[in-house]
Write an enzyme that holds these catalytic residues in place. Sequence first.
Site, PDB file in Angstrom:
ATOM      1  N   ASP A  38      42.411  46.672  42.624  1.00 15.23           N
ATOM      2  CA  ASP A  38      43.114  48.321  42.729  1.00 15.23           C
ATOM      3  C   ASP A  38      42.327  49.174  41.788  1.00 15.23           C
ATOM      4  OD1 ASP A  38      45.009  47.369  44.208  1.00 15.23           O
ATOM      5  OD2 ASP A  38      46.487  46.835  42.710  1.00 15.23           O
ATOM      6  N   TYR A  66      44.180  36.345  35.625  1.00 10.29           N
ATOM      7  CA  TYR A  66      44.217  37.588  35.287  1.00 10.29           C
ATOM      8  C   TYR A  66      45.045  37.718  34.110  1.00 10.29           C
ATOM      9  CZ  TYR A  66      43.580  38.443  40.420  1.00 10.29           C
ATOM     10  OH  TYR A  66      43.292  38.683  41.774  1.00 10.29           O
ATOM     11  N   ASP A  80      53.393  49.080  40.897  1.00  6.31           N
ATOM     12  CA  ASP A  80      52.603  49.173  39.638  1.00  6.31           C
ATOM     13  C   ASP A  80      53.019  50.653  38.985  1.00  6.31           C
ATOM     14  OD1 ASP A  80      51.053  50.990  40.963  1.00  6.31           O
ATOM     15  OD2 ASP A  80      49.411  49.765  41.144  1.00  6.31           O
ATOM     16  N   ARG A 174      51.007  42.217  41.328  1.00  5.70           N
ATOM     17  CA  ARG A 174      52.002  43.446  41.390  1.00  5.70           C
ATOM     18  C   ARG A 174      53.167  42.743  41.722  1.00  5.70           C
ATOM     19  NH1 ARG A 174      50.397  47.149  45.390  1.00  5.70           N
ATOM     20  NH2 ARG A 174      48.761  46.262  45.923  1.00  5.70           N
TER      21      ARG A 174
END
Length: 303
Positions: A38, A66, A80, A174
Amino acid sequence: MNGIINIYKEAGYTSFDVVAKLRGILREKKIGHTGTLDPAATGVLPVCVGNATKVCGLLTDKDKEYEAVLQLGLSTDTQDATGQVLQDRRELLPTLTEDCVREVIMGFIGDYEQIPPMYSALKVNGKKLCDLAREGVEVERKARLVHIFDIEITDMELPYVTMRVHCSKGTYIRTLCNDIGEQLNVGGFMKSLVRTRVSCFALEQALTLAQVEKHRDRGTLDQILMPVDEVFSEYPALCVKKEAEKRLHNGNRLTSCDLLEPFDLTRSSANARFRVYDGTGRFYGIYGWDETRGDMKSIKMFL
């Protein structure tokens, strides 16, 4: 120019932006990325150049790591920090305990049925979900099985939880944050995201676009281009005899008799993979053992 560059994607860039800028920096048209990040997210984005673009799909299938910050108490339409608030349940936060939050988060480790978010690049009838979402259209999405290998909570100061997530391909962090919040009945969204690893590509070695440009100006791009075969270093390396090189070049099947040095292929497992080279050490591609035929077939060629 053939190889893979470990790019550090900075905030504000789309993955497509990174590829477009690299085409200008490297003066190379054949470039592809290995998995969308993103625009607000940062971190590892392996970019394939030249014939290495053939590895893009294989790298997309690799597991990833992550570091995410989950904010509890609010739910957004994008799941998000860029989205509009859908629900504000911050008045329920005092009911939460750290032990409860930890227990719910750890419950997501393992197989996990995840419904992809509307704000994603997935396509339905040829149209991206995110484009439909911007038009105010919501479509039914089927849950997909993903796997969370591990979650490490590195910091918790409610309503914020910082965690490292090791997951399979296709996992939306997310959505994981959203689902954790829903299971806690207070809602939640992903406040920030850094991708720290894709396969063998780690954040510590990732380069910004500005750093790549400096290597170009110094004439040292070869120092940052990872050869394609290094991505498959976990596979055994096999070299073929001179008389078998034509068959290798054409991607034909190979047997033990074609190998430069003895290797008992019959002892290989059904899904065994090999890096195959010619006698000069030139990498040609990945071959797989075919147990039913008793030989090797090409999986992916990189000529």
